[in-house]
Each structure stands twice: as C-alpha cells, then as structure tokens.
Design a protein around this motif. Structure first.
Motif, mmCIF file in Angstrom:
data_model
loop_
_atom_site.group_PDB
_atom_site.id
_atom_site.type_symbol
_atom_site.label_atom_id
_atom_site.label_comp_id
_atom_site.label_asym_id
_atom_site.label_seq_id
_atom_site.Cartn_x
_atom_site.Cartn_y
_atom_site.Cartn_z
ATOM 1 N N ALA A 139 171.466 29.398 99.845
ATOM 2 C CA ALA A 139 170.106 28.965 99.511
ATOM 3 C C ALA A 139 169.190 30.167 99.298
ATOM 4 O O ALA A 139 169.331 31.187 99.990
ATOM 5 C CB ALA A 139 169.553 28.095 100.629
ATOM 6 N N PRO A 140 168.247 30.060 98.327
ATOM 7 C CA PRO A 140 167.258 31.132 98.144
ATOM 8 C C PRO A 140 166.571 31.398 99.480
ATOM 9 O O PRO A 140 166.322 30.476 100.250
ATOM 10 C CB PRO A 140 166.275 30.537 97.125
ATOM 11 N N GLY A 141 166.263 32.645 99.737
ATOM 12 C CA GLY A 141 165.619 32.982 101.008
ATOM 13 C C GLY A 141 166.643 33.386 102.056
ATOM 14 O O GLY A 141 166.365 34.217 102.917
ATOM 15 N N THR A 173 169.786 34.873 95.883
ATOM 16 C CA THR A 173 169.937 33.941 94.762
ATOM 17 C C THR A 173 168.620 33.192 94.571
ATOM 18 O O THR A 173 167.914 32.919 95.553
ATOM 19 C CB THR A 173 171.076 32.928 95.014
ATOM 20 N N GLU A 174 168.333 32.861 93.292
ATOM 21 C CA GLU A 174 167.121 32.074 93.034
ATOM 22 C C GLU A 174 167.435 30.608 92.905
ATOM 23 O O GLU A 174 166.560 29.773 92.851
ATOM 24 C CB GLU A 174 166.414 32.598 91.777
ATOM 25 N N GLU A 175 168.724 30.285 92.798
ATOM 26 C CA GLU A 175 169.066 28.859 92.739
ATOM 27 C C GLU A 175 169.987 28.509 93.896
ATOM 28 O O GLU A 175 170.687 29.364 94.446
ATOM 29 C CB GLU A 175 169.718 28.489 91.402
ATOM 30 N N LEU A 176 169.940 27.227 94.242
ATOM 31 C CA LEU A 176 170.780 26.747 95.328
ATOM 32 C C LEU A 176 172.228 26.665 94.831
ATOM 33 O O LEU A 176 172.496 26.043 93.803
ATOM 34 C CB LEU A 176 170.288 25.349 95.732
ATOM 35 N N ILE A 177 173.130 27.301 95.549
ATOM 36 C CA ILE A 177 174.532 27.299 95.115
ATOM 37 C C ILE A 177 175.372 26.491 96.100
ATOM 38 O O ILE A 177 175.314 26.714 97.311
ATOM 39 C CB ILE A 177 175.047 28.739 94.986
ATOM 40 N N TYR A 178 176.115 25.549 95.547
ATOM 41 C CA TYR A 178 176.913 24.618 96.357
ATOM 42 C C TYR A 178 178.384 25.031 96.293
ATOM 43 O O TYR A 178 178.954 25.157 95.212
ATOM 44 C CB TYR A 178 176.724 23.209 95.785
#
Ligand SMILES: C[S@@+](CC[C@H](N)C(=O)[O-])C[C@H]1O[C@@H](n2cnc3c(N)ncnc32)[C@H](O)[C@@H]1O
Length: 322
Positions: free
Chosen positions: A229-231, A235-240
């Motif tokens: 998760a960003p933060g 990464t700026e997008e949520l990666i699953y």
C-alpha cells in the motif's frame, strides 16, 4: 552486494530470530493423526502455501525440498515417507540449516513415528543443486523461487527438472502478482528477499515452468497474500499479491503444447448420451469433465450450443482429460 547475498542475510536473521509474520499464509497447517509440529517450527513457517499433498505421496517417494526454513514441511513429507534419508533438504544458509536440524530433533521427541535421520539436510544452492540427475520423485520449494530474478529463476527451474525422475512432480508455492511493479519495488533487494516484490503474473510463471519442459501443470490453489500500500511501500498504487500452489509433472511435452489445468470443466448438455470430440475427450451428458485450458479453448472454438465450459476455479489436483 547482490540480491542473493541480501537474501542470505535476511534468512540468517530469520533463523536466529524467528519471525511469525515473515511470509504468512492463510493455508491451514496440516493436522494429521499422530503428527505434532513443534512450536518453533510453526513460528518459522516461512512458506506462502503448502507443498504437501497426500495425493503426491503414495508409493514411498523420495523427496527433495529446497529452502528448508524451520523444517515444518520436511517433517510433514517425512510423515508420509517414514524411512531413512527419504527426504533431502537443501539450503544455503548455515544458521537456517542449524535451526532446522534442532527443530527436527525436537520433533523426534514429540512424534514416536519420526526419526531425525528420515531427513538429510545438505548444504547447497537452488541454482546448482547437490543432487544427481533423475534421482527424486518429488521436488518441492515453498516461497523461495519468487525471490529469484528471471535468469536465476530459469536456472532454478532447470535444476528441479534435471533432478526429477521421468513423471516426477515439481511442487511449488509462490506469490504471484498481476500488476506491474515499479523499479523502486523491483530493485529493493530486501523487499524481494522478503517475498514481496519478485513475483510474476501467474501466466508468466506458468510459461517459465513449461519452457523448461514440464508437460503438465496443475494450479492447485490461489489465495490472497499481501498488499503493498502507498505510504507503507514505495508505490503510488495499491498492489495486490496472491499466492499459488502449483504442481508440474515431468511428462513428455505434448506435440500441441503443455496441458495446464486451472480448474476448467466441460459439460455436454445436448440430447445425445455423450459427445465425442474425436480427439480423446468423451463427455457424458451433464457430467462435468475436468479439462486443461488448451482443451477448454478447443472445445469452446467448436462454437456448439450444447457445450458449457466453466471458468477457472484455480483449484485442481487430479482427474480429467489430456
Ligand atoms: C521464504 S523461506 C521459506 C522456507 C520454507 N520453505 C518454508 O516454507 O517455511 C526461504 C528459504 O530458502 C533458503 N534460501 C535462500 N536462498 C537460497 C538459495 N539460493 N538456495 C537454497 N536455499 C535458499 C532460506 O534460507 C530459507 O530457508
């Protein structure tokens, strides 16, 4: 320092300081009659699924397990083989092998059927296995190969293929990810070693397995694994990320390409007793027949109104055509 050295450091630390959340899986730990897994082995369960399936373990197979961790799956495999040296564990990290040996001795105290010498631990690298050609029935790894960069992954898969007997089975559990990962994630050696940023899309992973020669592949399970998760991660997008359990069989490669079973089923619902495609597939009226993706596509291409092809269930461990 290469990512392979970072990986060794990460698992040296994980051997000296067991870390329950390190890989973390939603796969339940096998509960088997008379099997007691020591607490430290459970704490050192660094896999992302299970590679132990009783269906693979009939007829006293010899088993190679690469990347031993705390030894839980070695013990589970030994539960089925129960003879001296039937299970070989290979690892590059001395501290991990020491912890594993210690855990196996504890398992011997807790399980009257188990002797620590059922398992032989060998120092060695997944990229150059200390195991002769065509010598094992089962070759397994859990949550190690996803760490490897492409050329190393090819080498590791070729090594597993080399040591398996004809019709032997490669059983693996690894994270997979369908989204592209940015270079900051991909090039972070520590995140890669932690099994978070090396994973491939499932079809790419399957392609690498079939390219080394495995004629049959079964996708046995697919489960949610982690989020980047960003933060929390760069990464700026949520990666699953998911984790898969896969079995690849060293059968001859069919002339029209590998049989990959992802849990598709064909059902004939016409007015005859059965439908025969004249290519080896006979579908009895309203009876599901498990088919590989190649056959599913060929049947769908017939364009018949009396054939139903189910979607992939990602849950397949035997039966069917091809
Ligand atoms: C994520 S852990 C998985 C451990 C075990 N398979 C489990 O399910 O608990 C990765 C394992 O691979 C070992 N390892 C790391 N690099 C390796 C290599 N190049 N060859 C063999 N083993 C390696 C580590 O020491 C560790 O035991």
């Amino acid at each position: 320092m290469s990512y392979l050295n970072t990986t060794i450091d990460v698992y040296k630390d994980a051997a000296l300081n067991p870390n329950v959340g390190l890989c973390c899986t939603t796969t339940p730990v096998w509960q088997l009659p008379g099997l007691e897994v020591p607490k430290k082995m459970l704490e050192m369960n660094y896999g992302c699924g299970s590679t132990v399936n009783p269906r693979d373990l009939v007829n006293n197979p010899s088993i190679l397990y690469v990347g031993v961790g705390g030894g839980m799956e070695l013990l589970q495999f030994a539960y089925f083989s129960r003879r001296q040296g039937a299970v070989i564990g290979v690892d590059v990290v001395d501290e991990m092998m020491d912890a594993c040996r210690e855990n196996l001795l504890e398992a011997e105290q807790k399980n009257e059927w188990f002797k620590a010498d059922f398992v032989e631990i060998r120092t060695g690298n997944a990229l150059d296995l200390p195991v002769p050609d065509s010598s094992v029935d089962i070759a397994a790894q859990n949550c190690l190969f996803n760490i490897f960069e492409t050329e190393d992954l090819k080498k590791a898969l070729r090594e597993m293929y080399r040591v398996l007997k004809p019709r032997g089975r490669l059983i693996m559990s690894d994270p997979t990810c369908e989204q592209p990962m940015n270079p900051a994630l991909r090039n972070d050696d520590r995140l890669r070693a932690l099994c978070l940023t090396g994973s491939l899309p499932l079809q790419d992973y399957i392609k690498m397995i079939t390219e080394v020669g495995f004629g049959t592949v079964e996708i046995r399970a697919k489960r949610p694994y982690r989020l980047l998760a960003p933060g929390h991660y760069p990464t700026e997008e949520l990666i699953y990320i998911e984790s898969v359990e896969v079995c690849a069989i060293k059968d001859p490669m069919p002339a029209d390409g590998p049989c990959v079973f992802t849990g598709k089923t064909a059902i004939y619902y016409g007015s005859e007793a059965y439908f025969d495609d004249q290519k080896g597939h006979v579908l009895n009226q309203n009876m599901p027949l498990a088919v590989c993706d190649k056959t599913a596509a060929a049947l769908a291409a017939l364009g018949r109104a009396d054939l139903f092809i189910s979607p992939s269930t990602w849950f397949y461990d035997g039966g069917g055509c091809c």
